[in-house]
Design an enzyme around this catalytic site. Structure first.
Site, short mmCIF file in Angstrom:
data_model
loop_
_atom_site.label_atom_id
_atom_site.label_comp_id
_atom_site.label_asym_id
_atom_site.label_seq_id
_atom_site.Cartn_x
_atom_site.Cartn_y
_atom_site.Cartn_z
N LYS A 180 -10.34 -8.89 -17.29
CA LYS A 180 -9.81 -8.97 -18.65
C LYS A 180 -10.95 -9.02 -19.66
O LYS A 180 -12.00 -9.63 -19.39
CB LYS A 180 -8.95 -10.24 -18.82
CG LYS A 180 -7.76 -10.32 -17.88
CD LYS A 180 -7.02 -11.64 -18.04
CE LYS A 180 -5.81 -11.71 -17.10
NZ LYS A 180 -5.12 -13.02 -17.20
N ALA A 184 0.83 -1.21 0.00
CA ALA A 184 0.00 0.00 0.00
C ALA A 184 0.86 1.26 0.00
O ALA A 184 0.56 2.23 -0.70
CB ALA A 184 -0.93 -0.01 1.21
N CYS A 198 0.99 -13.72 37.79
CA CYS A 198 -0.14 -12.99 37.22
C CYS A 198 0.07 -11.48 37.40
O CYS A 198 0.32 -11.02 38.52
CB CYS A 198 -1.44 -13.42 37.89
SG CYS A 198 -2.89 -12.50 37.30
N LYS A 203 -6.52 -11.77 -8.05
CA LYS A 203 -5.14 -11.32 -8.22
C LYS A 203 -4.29 -11.94 -7.11
O LYS A 203 -4.31 -11.49 -5.98
CB LYS A 203 -5.06 -9.80 -8.18
CG LYS A 203 -3.68 -9.25 -8.52
CD LYS A 203 -3.70 -7.74 -8.61
CE LYS A 203 -2.31 -7.23 -8.96
NZ LYS A 203 -1.30 -7.59 -7.94
N GLU A 246 -10.88 -12.69 -12.39
CA GLU A 246 -10.12 -13.68 -11.64
C GLU A 246 -9.43 -13.00 -10.47
O GLU A 246 -9.27 -11.77 -10.44
CB GLU A 246 -9.09 -14.37 -12.53
CG GLU A 246 -8.06 -13.42 -13.13
CD GLU A 246 -7.22 -14.09 -14.21
OE1 GLU A 246 -7.40 -15.29 -14.44
OE2 GLU A 246 -6.39 -13.39 -14.82
N LYS A 253 -7.64 -3.08 -7.16
CA LYS A 253 -6.95 -3.37 -5.91
C LYS A 253 -7.88 -3.12 -4.72
O LYS A 253 -8.48 -2.05 -4.60
CB LYS A 253 -5.70 -2.48 -5.77
CG LYS A 253 -4.69 -2.63 -6.90
CD LYS A 253 -4.01 -3.99 -6.89
CE LYS A 253 -2.90 -4.06 -5.88
NZ LYS A 253 -1.71 -3.29 -6.22
N ASP A 302 2.34 1.63 -3.51
CA ASP A 302 1.32 2.14 -4.43
C ASP A 302 1.10 3.63 -4.24
O ASP A 302 0.97 4.39 -5.21
CB ASP A 302 0.00 1.39 -4.22
CG ASP A 302 0.01 0.00 -4.82
OD1 ASP A 302 0.84 -0.26 -5.71
OD2 ASP A 302 -0.82 -0.83 -4.40
#
EC number: 6.5.1.2
Length: 710
Positions: A312, A54, A430, A134, A132, A336, A57
């Site tokens: 596609k 991310a 504890c 990715k 489809e 995405k 991108d």
């Protein structure tokens, strides 16, 4: 990692337009170009990225925006113009017969719509699309000559990749020779097959655990594991890892020209290559949107990581008419999904004590935005899991947050490990009451605080639990209310709860007004407690925090024994014989009632007026007796609990997995893989209307309307 391409395509006529770049724009462009080139090298060559997909991108989009505003900055070697990267490596370079192109990206519905508009304008009208998943893995190019595998290469810069043939031959999914089929008897003399090598999610944790045990650096995520496992100098290491392949395209070929993308997939599968079972051909953009929406909510049903959907144009003739840019085909795009994995710093590891005494480590993180929310904490499960993941306090770590799932630490980015990073040490006592910690029994992975009655943390969690919707459903008694009762020492344990009165509640600021009078929280709590005393017996059983006893087992016990006294007196064998209980739950029930203070809680509740019996009523017919039903997806007229209760009240059993013994699978909106499993096993499938038939008219009538795959 990203496809190294941008969703915005710049028309050729605009290439030369634009203002003269400012000095600030030139400086920022140079900085981004250097950063992105470095990150491409770390990703494609070292298999050790230090930023998330991310983040990559985001920087690439910023660079593209600069180049769109100032076209003079765009050069052939810009990261926006490259496919992957041409970097020196230890593997022999090998040229692809046909260039391996990248994909343009769409990050929003608007960008996808704009792409489809261009496609349909240039195609002369609507076109069918193939959708489809990715796959987030490592791109690979397989070359077959006369049906035999002669070469396998990574994508590289799209023209030249790395020869990894020896390693790829060790992957079980990759056929050494293609086999003709009845439908596709002729295998091309030359065939380039494009696909993705991935590391199954299920095996990732075990791989990292093994690496840590050997003193080696763990991988940050499954994609890195796939790349690192394939690019080994010793093919035996690659062979030892459970790498998988899925193919999704073709490059150069001789003697064969499929008419559609979908036909090419059918041929590839017929010849022995592993194509995905999840691709679909849809008639229009509305179908594309449905496919994208479905996997946005079911991406974690898939065996490998995905980061989006590839769309596609299906007809190959239209693909040819649309052509390509210098980097990517115009007839395909990657949509995405918002990132579910990000990098952040592990500031500390703390522990939490649960209502059954289990002590669980959790990660304290530098707050980061992921999957629509800000995350500052993440689960680490137990001390062994911390060791298996190989994370140190101070590391940069990869975290994943999927929808409503609790955020999880996947692994460390070892390349960014600071010199002062330190190991986590599980406490021996504890943190809430100081009692020495120990496993409940020898061999347990979890350690627990044995001070079950008085440990403040356990008591607070138990009170919060018994007030939940699955138990007494006491609206006011949330986490703050439970803590207020304990902090003011109004109750010593949950046994005191139903004997509360107004005078006791005035001891806590949470339950009084500023003038000292009884507050609305107190009034509501007392009213809620009065109503809760009449709850069904099964809810009482859930409220007692007996290990393994949830609503389903509690309902079975209440229905069979009718009273808390009868359950207390029943032996383990008798308990185990109850449908829906079994030996594990039976042993847990016996262990719980063997503790004196547990029985004291039951006595206090009974004395305060809590109902401890289930009235014997005519249950009516139980048409689903002995049948197992699975519910998947969202039903319009039933919540998940309501659907389960409707099945159980008619004698049926609700489970979370499909098998050949399943009587029916009820499928709502956005079903998961259980619907696919039902189809493969030929289990009758009901929609919501069919489910109502099952409830109202019984299984015979339901079979008449059920769908069974041929």
């Amino acid at each position: 990692m990203p496809e190294d391409a941008i969703g915005q395509q710049v028309p050729p006529e605009q290439e030369a337009a634009g203002a003269e770049p400012t000095s600030a724009a030139r400086e920022r462009h140079a900085t981004l170009s250097l950063e992105l080139t470095e990150h491409q090298y770390r990703y494609y060559v070292l298999d050790a990225p230090t930023i998330s997909d991310a983040e990559f991108d985001e920087r690439l989009r910023e660079l593209a925006a600069l180049e769109a505003e100032f076209p003079a900055l765009r050069t052939p070697d810009s990261p926006t113009q490259r496919v992957g990267g041409a970097f020196s490596t230890d593997f022999t370079p090998v040229a692809h017969a046909e260039r391996m192109m990248s994909l343009d990206n769409a990050f929003t519905d608007e960008e996808l719509d704009a792409w489809a508009e261009r496609v349909e304008r240039d195609a002369g009208g609507p076109v069918p699309y193939l959708c489809e998943l990715k796959v987030d893995g490592l791109a690979i190019n397989l070359t077959y000559e006369r049906g035999r595998l002669v070469r396998a290469a990574t994508r590289g810069d799209g023209r030249t990749g790395e020869d990894v043939t020896a390693n790829v031959r060790s992957i079980r999914d990759v056929p050494a020779e293609l086999a003709p089929s009845a439908e596709f008897p002729e295998i091309p003399g030359l065939l380039e097959v494009r696909g993705e090598i991935y590391f199954p999610i299920a095996g990732f944790a075990d791989l990292n655990a093994g690496l840590v045990e050997q003193g080696k650096a763990p991988f940050a995520n499954p994609r890195n594991a796939a790349a690192g496992s394939l690019r080994q100098k010793d093919p035996r290491i690659t062979a030892s890892r459970p790498l998988r392949l899925v193919v999704h395209g073709i490059g150069a070929r001789q003697g064969w020209q499929p008419s559609t993308q979908s036909e090419s997939y059918a041929a590839l599968r017929a010849w022995g290559l592993p194509t995905s079972d999840r691709w679909r051909v849809v008639p229009d953009l509305a179908g594309v949107a449905e496919y994208i929406a479905h996997y946005a909510t079911h991406r974690h049903d898939v065996e490998h990581e995905i980061d989006g959907v590839v769309v596609k144009v299906d007809p190959v003739s239209i693909q040819g008419r649309l052509g390509s840019t210098s980097r990517a085909p115009r007839w395909a795009i990657a949509f995405k999904y918002p990132p579910e994995e990000v990098n952040t710093r592990l500031l500390d590891i703390d522990v939490n004590v649960g209502r059954t005494g289990r002590v669980t480590p959790f990660a304290v993180l530098e707050p980061v935005r992921v999957a629509g929310s800000t995350v500052a904490l993440a689960t680490l499960h137990n001390a062994r899991e911390v060791r298996r993941k190989g994370v140190l306090i101070g590391d940069t770590v990869v975290i994943r947050k999927a929808g409503d799932v609790i955020p999880e630490v996947l692994g460390p980015v070892v390349e960014l490990r600071p010199p002062d990073a330190r190991s986590f040490v599980m406490p021996s006592t504890c943190p809430c009451c100081g009692t020495p910690l120990a496993p409940a029994k020898e061999g347990d992975v979890d350690i627990r605080c044995p001070n079950t009655r008085s440990c403040p943390a356990q008591l607070r969690e138990r009170v919060f639990h018994l007030a939940g919707r699955g138990a007494f459903d006491i609206e006011v008694l949330g986490y703050k209310g439970a803590a207020a009762l304990l902090d003011a020492q109004i109750i010593t344990d949950e046994g005191d709860l139903f004997a509360l009165d107004a005078a006791q509640l005035t001891r806590s600021p949470f339950f009084v007004n500023k003038d000292g009078s009884l507050g609305s929280n107190a009034v509501k709590l007392l009213d809620n407690l009065t109503v809760a005393k009449e709850r069904e017996l099964w809810r009482v059983l859930v409220a007692l925090s007996i290990r393994h006893v949830g609503p389903t087992a509690a309902q079975a016990l209440a229905r069979h024994f009718r009273s808390i006294e009868a359950i207390d007196q029943a032996g383990e064998e008798e308990l185990s014989a109850v449908d829906g209980v079994g030996p594990t739950i039976a042993a847990s029930v016996r262990e719980w009632f063997a503790v004196a203070w547990h029985r004291e809680v039951v006595r206090k509740w009974a004395e305060a007026g809590v109902r401890m019996t289930e009235e014997a009523v005519d249950e009516g017919p139980r048409p689903l007796e002995g049948m197992t039903v699975v519910v998947t997806g969202t039903l319009a007229g039933f919540s998940r609990d309501q659907a389960a209760e409707a099945i159980q009240s008619r004698g049926g059993k609700v489970t979370g997995s499909v098998s050949k013994k399943t009587a029916f699978v009820v499928v709502g909106e956005n079903p998961g893989t259980k619907a696919d499993k039902a189809a493969s096993l030929k289990v009758p499938v009901l929609d919501e209307e069919g489910f109502r038939v099952l409830l109202d008219a019984g299984p015979d009538a339901a079979r008449e309307v059920a769908r069974v795959e041929d």
